[in-house]
Design a protein around this motif. Structure first.
Motif, PDB file in Angstrom:
ATOM      1  N   ARG A 120       0.833  -1.189   0.000  1.00 35.10           N
ATOM      2  CA  ARG A 120       0.000   0.000   0.000  1.00 35.10           C
ATOM      3  C   ARG A 120       0.874   1.247   0.000  1.00 35.10           C
ATOM      4  O   ARG A 120       1.899   1.288   0.674  1.00 35.10           O
ATOM      5  CB  ARG A 120      -0.854  -0.017   1.266  1.00 35.10           C
ATOM      6  N   LYS A 121       0.461   2.257  -0.741  1.00 41.04           N
ATOM      7  CA  LYS A 121       1.211   3.512  -0.771  1.00 41.04           C
ATOM      8  C   LYS A 121       0.892   4.312   0.497  1.00 41.04           C
ATOM      9  O   LYS A 121      -0.255   4.363   0.931  1.00 41.04           O
ATOM     10  CB  LYS A 121       0.777   4.304  -2.026  1.00 41.04           C
ATOM     11  N   VAL A 122       1.911   4.936   1.092  1.00 45.20           N
ATOM     12  CA  VAL A 122       1.704   5.724   2.314  1.00 45.20           C
ATOM     13  C   VAL A 122       1.321   7.152   1.937  1.00 45.20           C
ATOM     14  O   VAL A 122       2.021   7.815   1.178  1.00 45.20           O
ATOM     15  CB  VAL A 122       2.979   5.729   3.186  1.00 45.20           C
ATOM     16  N   PRO A 158       1.359  10.751   2.979  1.00 45.69           N
ATOM     17  CA  PRO A 158       2.143  11.473   3.995  1.00 45.69           C
ATOM     18  C   PRO A 158       1.279  12.253   4.979  1.00 45.69           C
ATOM     19  O   PRO A 158       1.565  12.300   6.174  1.00 45.69           O
ATOM     20  CB  PRO A 158       3.012  12.431   3.164  1.00 45.69           C
ATOM     21  N   GLU A 159       0.193  12.852   4.490  1.00 37.77           N
ATOM     22  CA  GLU A 159      -0.681  13.633   5.383  1.00 37.77           C
ATOM     23  C   GLU A 159      -1.371  12.741   6.393  1.00 37.77           C
ATOM     24  O   GLU A 159      -1.469  13.065   7.565  1.00 37.77           O
ATOM     25  CB  GLU A 159      -1.744  14.369   4.560  1.00 37.77           C
ATOM     26  N   LYS A 160      -1.855  11.604   5.902  1.00 35.78           N
ATOM     27  CA  LYS A 160      -2.536  10.654   6.784  1.00 35.78           C
ATOM     28  C   LYS A 160      -1.542  10.091   7.809  1.00 35.78           C
ATOM     29  O   LYS A 160      -1.878   9.937   8.989  1.00 35.78           O
ATOM     30  CB  LYS A 160      -3.123   9.524   5.927  1.00 35.78           C
ATOM     31  N   HIS A 161      -0.339   9.808   7.325  1.00 36.27           N
ATOM     32  CA  HIS A 161       0.706   9.296   8.224  1.00 36.27           C
ATOM     33  C   HIS A 161       0.985  10.309   9.333  1.00 36.27           C
ATOM     34  O   HIS A 161       1.057   9.947  10.514  1.00 36.27           O
ATOM     35  CB  HIS A 161       1.984   9.017   7.422  1.00 36.27           C
TER      36      HIS A 161
END
Lengths: 208, 208
Positions: free
Chosen positions: B2-4, B6-9
């Protein structure tokens, strides 16, 4: 049964407390065993327990003794003519104690143990109340003699002096560049300006 | 894979830090398990370790974030016209933070952990140096504008402001009667008198 010589007993008790102070400051309270204290004072573990039932009671007695020493010192301060000068001299002593590595390490150990042991916290809290009460009494008498600003709330002023004392010991722990011996002059400017009677009372509330 | 996002991370990472702050303040750092932090934030333990390898790194990130917040706040203070007033406003904020039970408990936990973990002590020490440096810069610029007493040693003055901040948090821990919200006025008298330009320069060294 051997008769106990009260003077000898008091001297041995004091020797245990002195050895324990050094051990606690060097190794930490929890890292020090009662066996190490016994070795430092040249006493068998069985004999130690005639003086203190456990290690907690040793650190408790150290806290009590510091409270007694502070009270005795304030007795001599209260007898001085210039109570403003007496207070600044007390703060000089605090800076000297903070510069003493053993004393300041022990102060940190006591604060840490107060966070873990409610019985130690109670004794530390009692010393703190007595210190603030002594400071407040000294400041109120200084104000009555015109040696301190009578418009200050002396309970609050005593609290801020206590906060400064806490802050000095905290600086020693946190700030490797803080040298208490170099801070006497700035401490005297800070507290001198705070406490001395104001020429112009209107400046009291002019914070900015 | 799955692609991360960045904002959600970043948002999840912040949620972990917020939950951990509450847990550490309520139960203590060592009494809090990573499982409890996961439960508070609604995350599996396996997922948590994508953000922080261990509990030490969580408290370390909290310390880092407090340093960043302080730096950002000093940016806004430095943009003010009256830097003396800006400094007193900063101290008002310190009193408000000290009155926040979660913030002050967390401050104690961080100080205690700094005493046990050299990596945390290093990060706390860095924040402290940056705070003193920011205070010193603000005071020097205030003096240049005639808003603070230019005869003070500004490194020493910054150190005593830092000692007062330490002292405020120490009072919360030691003195049950200390209510930071009631101390704004006395703080302003204490620091206002210390820092403001002196009408008569000869009073600077007159300690008594």
């Amino acid at each position: 049964m051997r008769k106990v010589d009260p003077e000898k007993h008091a001297a041995r008790r004091q020797a245990i407390l002195d050895a324990a102070r050094t051990c606690f400051a060097r190794k930490g309270f929890h890292q020090t065993s009662t066996a190490e204290i016994c070795a430092a004072v040249g006493m068998s573990p069985g004999n130690l327990f005639h003086y203190f039932p456990n290690k907690q009671e040793i650190i408790g007695a150290i806290v009590d003794q510091e409270g007694e020493e502070t009270a005795a010192f304030f007795q001599t301060l209260g007898a001085r003519d210039d109570l403003h000068a007496a207070l600044l001299d007390f703060m000089d002593l605090v800076l000297e104690l903070a510069a003493d590595a053993e004393f300041s390490s022990l102060a940190l150990e006591i604060a840490a143990e107060a966070g873990r042991d409610p019985a130690i916290a109670m004794r530390v809290g009692r010393n703190d109340r007595e210190l603030r009460s002594a400071l407040q009494g000294l400041l109120a008498e200084a104000a009555a003699r015109g040696q301190a600003d009578a418009t200050l709330d002396m309970a609050d002023a005593a609290t801020w002096v206590a906060a400064l004392i806490d802050g000095i010991f905290s600086r020693v722990a946190v700030d490797g560049e803080f040298k208490p011996k170099n801070q006497h002059a700035t401490m005297r400017v800070l507290l001198g300006r705070f406490l001395r009677p104001q020429a112009d009372a209107s400046t009291v509330t002019a914070g900015a």
